[in-house]
Design a protein around this motif. Structure first.
Motif, PDB file in Angstrom:
ATOM      1  N   SER A  87       0.808  -1.230   0.000  1.00 13.64           N
ATOM      2  CA  SER A  87       0.000   0.000   0.000  1.00 13.64           C
ATOM      3  C   SER A  87       0.837   1.274   0.000  1.00 13.64           C
ATOM      4  O   SER A  87       0.308   2.357  -0.257  1.00 13.64           O
ATOM      5  N   ILE A  88       2.137   1.156   0.282  1.00 15.60           N
ATOM      6  CA  ILE A  88       2.985   2.352   0.305  1.00 15.60           C
ATOM      7  C   ILE A  88       4.082   2.309  -0.755  1.00 15.60           C
ATOM      8  O   ILE A  88       4.924   3.201  -0.795  1.00 15.60           O
ATOM      9  N   GLY A  89       4.058   1.278  -1.579  1.00 16.05           N
ATOM     10  CA  GLY A  89       5.133   1.145  -2.553  1.00 16.05           C
ATOM     11  C   GLY A  89       4.673   0.646  -3.895  1.00 16.05           C
ATOM     12  O   GLY A  89       3.877   1.282  -4.588  1.00 16.05           O
ATOM     13  N   TYR A  90       5.130  -0.550  -4.243  1.00 20.00           N
ATOM     14  CA  TYR A  90       4.927  -1.072  -5.589  1.00 20.00           C
ATOM     15  C   TYR A  90       3.460  -1.224  -5.961  1.00 20.00           C
ATOM     16  O   TYR A  90       3.097  -1.163  -7.127  1.00 20.00           O
ATOM     17  N   GLY A  91       2.575  -1.418  -4.985  1.00 19.46           N
ATOM     18  CA  GLY A  91       1.158  -1.634  -5.292  1.00 19.46           C
ATOM     19  C   GLY A  91       0.432  -0.401  -5.789  1.00 19.46           C
ATOM     20  O   GLY A  91      -0.646  -0.516  -6.386  1.00 19.46           O
ATOM     21  N   LEU A  92       1.006   0.777  -5.580  1.00 18.61           N
ATOM     22  CA  LEU A  92       0.324   2.002  -5.997  1.00 18.61           C
ATOM     23  C   LEU A  92       0.101   2.041  -7.507  1.00 18.61           C
ATOM     24  O   LEU A  92      -0.913   2.548  -7.983  1.00 18.61           O
ATOM     25  N   ARG A  93       1.041   1.478  -8.268  1.00 18.73           N
ATOM     26  CA  ARG A  93       0.904   1.520  -9.726  1.00 18.73           C
ATOM     27  C   ARG A  93      -0.197   0.586 -10.226  1.00 18.73           C
ATOM     28  O   ARG A  93      -0.627   0.698 -11.379  1.00 18.73           O
ATOM     29  N   TRP A  94      -0.660  -0.329  -9.373  1.00 20.72           N
ATOM     30  CA  TRP A  94      -1.715  -1.256  -9.778  1.00 20.72           C
ATOM     31  C   TRP A  94      -3.110  -0.695  -9.555  1.00 20.72           C
ATOM     32  O   TRP A  94      -4.088  -1.263 -10.040  1.00 20.72           O
ATOM     33  N   GLN A  95      -3.228   0.393  -8.816  1.00 22.58           N
ATOM     34  CA  GLN A  95      -4.550   0.885  -8.446  1.00 22.58           C
ATOM     35  C   GLN A  95      -5.363   1.380  -9.635  1.00 22.58           C
ATOM     36  O   GLN A  95      -6.584   1.402  -9.579  1.00 22.58           O
ATOM     37  N   SER A  96      -4.703   1.771 -10.704  1.00 20.69           N
ATOM     38  CA  SER A  96      -5.417   2.280 -11.880  1.00 20.69           C
ATOM     39  C   SER A  96      -5.473   1.253 -13.008  1.00 20.69           C
ATOM     40  O   SER A  96      -5.864   1.582 -14.123  1.00 20.69           O
ATOM     41  N   THR A  97      -5.081   0.015 -12.730  1.00 18.20           N
ATOM     42  CA  THR A  97      -5.074  -1.018 -13.758  1.00 18.20           C
ATOM     43  C   THR A  97      -5.843  -2.240 -13.274  1.00 18.20           C
ATOM     44  O   THR A  97      -6.182  -2.358 -12.094  1.00 18.20           O
ATOM     45  N   VAL A  98      -6.114  -3.170 -14.201  1.00 14.61           N
ATOM     46  CA  VAL A  98      -6.842  -4.403 -13.895  1.00 14.61           C
ATOM     47  C   VAL A  98      -5.922  -5.584 -14.136  1.00 14.61           C
ATOM     48  O   VAL A  98      -5.244  -5.657 -15.163  1.00 14.61           O
ATOM     49  N   GLU A  99      -5.885  -6.514 -13.188  1.00 13.04           N
ATOM     50  CA  GLU A  99      -5.074  -7.721 -13.336  1.00 13.04           C
ATOM     51  C   GLU A  99      -5.796  -8.709 -14.251  1.00 13.04           C
ATOM     52  O   GLU A  99      -6.810  -9.289 -13.873  1.00 13.04           O
ATOM     53  N   ASP A 100      -5.284  -8.899 -15.438  1.00 11.50           N
ATOM     54  CA  ASP A 100      -5.933  -9.779 -16.415  1.00 11.50           C
ATOM     55  C   ASP A 100      -4.880 -10.285 -17.380  1.00 11.50           C
ATOM     56  O   ASP A 100      -4.269  -9.514 -18.103  1.00 11.50           O
ATOM     57  N   SER A 101      -4.647 -11.590 -17.385  1.00 13.25           N
ATOM     58  CA  SER A 101      -3.645 -12.166 -18.279  1.00 13.25           C
ATOM     59  C   SER A 101      -4.172 -12.346 -19.691  1.00 13.25           C
ATOM     60  O   SER A 101      -3.422 -12.657 -20.608  1.00 13.25           O
ATOM     61  N   GLY A 102      -5.502 -12.169 -19.884  1.00  7.62           N
ATOM     62  CA  GLY A 102      -6.093 -12.355 -21.199  1.00  7.62           C
ATOM     63  C   GLY A 102      -6.477 -13.784 -21.496  1.00  7.62           C
ATOM     64  O   GLY A 102      -7.109 -14.061 -22.517  1.00  7.62           O
ATOM     65  N   SER A 103      -6.125 -14.728 -20.590  1.00 10.70           N
ATOM     66  CA  SER A 103      -6.430 -16.143 -20.840  1.00 10.70           C
ATOM     67  C   SER A 103      -7.621 -16.634 -20.035  1.00 10.70           C
ATOM     68  O   SER A 103      -7.959 -17.810 -20.065  1.00 10.70           O
ATOM     69  N   VAL A 104      -8.281 -15.726 -19.282  1.00 14.07           N
ATOM     70  CA  VAL A 104      -9.391 -16.129 -18.432  1.00 14.07           C
ATOM     71  C   VAL A 104     -10.703 -15.994 -19.190  1.00 14.07           C
ATOM     72  O   VAL A 104     -11.055 -14.895 -19.631  1.00 14.07           O
TER      73      VAL A 104
END
Length: 204
Positions: A87-104
């Motif tokens: 919550s204070i580091g690397y995860g901040l860049r994920w807040q505006s994106t969606v986790e999706d590999s495209g294979s689901v």
């Protein structure tokens, strides 16, 4: 000695913003508790969806069989330390994106979960159904998370010094179930199998 893992109290966080979802359906008590913990972490971190890192963190907090896969060396403590920095580091860049590999497949997606996390929940159920012995367990969900190298959890594990393929082999999972960048982690379609590791511990 296993590192002490602080637990969140049931009253610590409101669960507003992350809807209870279809991904919760059909879970036994073990994984229902994991999802509840992951949901609280998502809310705390300011994330719109539960992703595979939230699920991994909750699994490590609540399931001793999952922790055993990682061993009792300094690597587990390092991983836990890295997870709490989200919550204070690397995860901040994920807040505006969606986790999706495209294979689901679209049919496996559930509100409140990233597409990839929803696929992992479905994969865990399928593993349990193939085993034919009760509901999905924490190790089923861990195997599902490890099976897709495009999961955010895979990135976190690698940064903490763990090889997801090595961990996958420790679970005694079939090599063909691992999606090495291609193939479908939900169906176990054939994929490249290079670099298989001899299992060192099998968890039923």
């Amino acid at each position: 000695m296993q590192p002490r893992i602080p637990r969140q109290s049931a009253q610590e966080l409101p669960e507003q913003g992350i809807r209870r979802a279809d991904g919760d359906a059909g879970l036994g008590d073990e994984l229902a508790a994991v999802v509840t913990g992951a949901r609280r972490r998502a809310v705390r971190d300011g994330d719109r969806q539960i992703d595979t890192v939230h699920l991994l963190h909750s699994l490590l907090e609540s399931d001793e069989d999952v922790r055993a896969v990682f061993g009792d060396g300094p690597g587990l403590a390092r991983l836990l330390g890295y997870l709490v920095q989200r919550s204070i580091g690397y995860g901040l860049r994920w807040q505006s994106t969606v986790e999706d590999s495209g294979s689901v497949p679209a049919g496996t997606r559930a509100a409140g979960f990233s597409p990839l996390a929803a696929g992992c929940m479905e994969h865990a159920r399928e593993r349990a159904a193939r085993r034919g012995r009760g509901p999905a367990r924490g190790t089923d969900l861990l195997a599902a998370i490890l099976a897709d190298p495009q999961a955010r959890a895979a990135e976190v594990l690698e940064r903490a010094g763990f090889d997801p393929r090595d961990l996958f082999a420790r679970l005694g999972a079939p090599a063909g179930e691992y999606a090495a960048g291609h193939g479908d982690p939900l169906t176990g379609a054939p994929v490249a199998e290079g670099g298989a590791v001899q299992p060192v511990r099998q968890v039923p």
